[in-house]
Scaffold this active site. Structure first.
Site, mmCIF file in Angstrom:
data_model
loop_
_atom_site.group_PDB
_atom_site.id
_atom_site.type_symbol
_atom_site.label_atom_id
_atom_site.label_comp_id
_atom_site.label_asym_id
_atom_site.label_seq_id
_atom_site.Cartn_x
_atom_site.Cartn_y
_atom_site.Cartn_z
ATOM 1 C CB ALA A 1 -0.926 0.008 1.220
ATOM 2 C CE1 TYR B 1 5.140 6.704 -3.514
ATOM 3 C CE2 TYR B 1 7.151 6.215 -4.727
ATOM 4 C CZ TYR B 1 5.945 5.807 -4.205
ATOM 5 O OH TYR B 1 5.526 4.509 -4.383
ATOM 6 N N GLY C 1 11.132 0.664 -11.760
ATOM 7 C CA GLY C 1 10.287 0.990 -12.915
ATOM 8 C C GLY C 1 9.268 -0.077 -13.248
ATOM 9 C CE LYS D 1 7.494 2.482 -1.420
ATOM 10 N NZ LYS D 1 6.290 1.655 -1.111
#
Length: 381
Positions: A84, A153, A187, A157
């Site tokens: 998530a 972002y 990617g 992470k």
């Protein structure tokens, strides 16, 4: 391919996958189900667009401890696959709340309810500063945090991954293990992709396939999402195996991170042109207008300034996008090969063909639905 031993390690475990309505999580659920896992649960803030047979779906907010406690009481999961995450362009406070605070909450609840194995979906970008080339980079490269990490972002992470790995515990008597590891794909693309393929296809539909930034001398790694799901399966099975037979440090899985790619680095613009080709584009190399990196950075800087002055949001071209499209970024995945037994199942070309077909099909369906809805409204008027 996973072995019979790995199947037997997981097929009777109660497995909970967070973010289960997302593209990657759906691939993980499907692959685990195909390999005989009988007790699969998904939790997400939203309902899935398509429900898979044999999966129990739960709707809850990962950041709400009370809701998650109720789900853990019901499911009692042995294994957590934590995928998530908000989209990369979500507001910063949402990214931090979900990726960092949500992950910490999830681990606290998992420990309290006796979960034994925790696999976190991280990102290969945690070792990138978005400026420096990465050539055959591996897990010995440091995680980039703080001021050195320009992408918020990615920063969230990295913080979440660091926390997950710090919580790895091997008990002396083997009765109360809490084993964790992290998968770092680079990617992700494939069937169900909502980011990479649609993002690259947008210029195609706007007729902008004849432009290229940089000399296309930069290799880049991508990963088809079935292969990412396969890596998660192997990691969960390896953690389960560690419970009974902890490996030596040079073969350790728990407390470790693993880079995952298709093991087929491609020149960046060759990759994008392959996507356009599968979408029907016929542009030839001699028709491509090459913009040097220097000029592209100047243009991007000017656009950023104009958009900032007039409060127009993010411009279509930014200096970060220019750097990313010109930088070399490929990885060594020997650690995943040696310790997890990972090998890509789907080739880059086959994954792109299937992914573009799926993306075009979804786009056509959306356009048809929009036309039909518009027609109904006009009739009502």
């Amino acid at each position: 391919m996973a072995t019979l031993e790995q199947h037997s390690l997981l097929n009777q475990r109660r497995i909970l996958i967070t973010g289960g309505s997302g593209g990657l999580a759906s691939q993980i659920l499907q692959l685990f189900s195909q390999r005989g896992c009988e007790y699969l649960h998904s939790v997400d803030l939203r309902q899935p667009s398509r429900r898979l047979d044999g999966i129990t779906y739960h709707q809850a907010d990962l950041t709400d401890p009370n809701s998650m406690h109720q789900i853990f009481e019901e499911v009692r999961p042995n294994v957590i696959i934590h995928t998530a995450s908000p989209k990369f362009d979500a507001p910063n406070h949402i990214m931090y709340k979900v990726n960092v605070e949500g992950t910490k909450t999830l681990i606290r609840i998992a420990k309290r309810h006796g979960t034994q194995f925790f696999v976190y979906t991280s990102s290969a970008s945690v070792i990138s500063d978005a400026k420096t080339d990465l050539k055959n980079a591996d897990e010995t490269f440091p995680v980039i945090l703080g001021d050195q990490q320009p992408d918020f972002y990615v920063s969230t992470k990295a913080l979440a991954e660091t926390y997950v790995l710090s919580q790895n515990r091997r008990s002396q008597d083997g009765s109360s293990h809490f084993l964790t590891c992290a998968i770092r794909p680079s990617g992700i693309f494939g069937v169900g992709d909502l980011v990479v393929l649609p993002g690259i296809l947008d210029p195609y539909f706007r007729g902008q396939t004849k432009a290229q930034i940089g000399d296309n001398g930069n290799l880049f790694d991508f990963t088809e999402n079935t292969n990412v799901a396969h890596a998660h399966y192997l990691a969960a099975a390896a953690l389960a195996r560690c419970q009974e037979n902890p490996p030596l440090d040079d073969a350790r899985v728990d407390g470790e991170a693993f880079l995952i790619t298709n093991d087929e680095p491609r020149y960046f613009w060759d990759f994008t042109r392959t996507i356009w080709r599968y979408a029907g584009d016929t542009t030839r190399p001699n028709q491509v207008w090459v913009i040097t990196k220097v000029w592209a950075l100047l243009l991007a800087g000017l656009l950023e300034w104009v958009f900032w002055i007039f409060k127009l949001g993010e411009p279509p071209l930014t200096r970060t996008k220019v750097r990313l499209s010109c930088m070399t970024r490929y990885f060594c995945i020997d650690k995943a090969k040696n310790r997890l037994g990972y090998r890509p199942l789907v080739s880059l070309e086959e994954g792109l063909r299937q992914g573009v077909e799926d993306c075009m099909r979804r786009r056509n369906a959306e356009q048809s639905a929009h036309v039909n809805t518009k027609g109904v409204k006009q009739k009502e008027q």
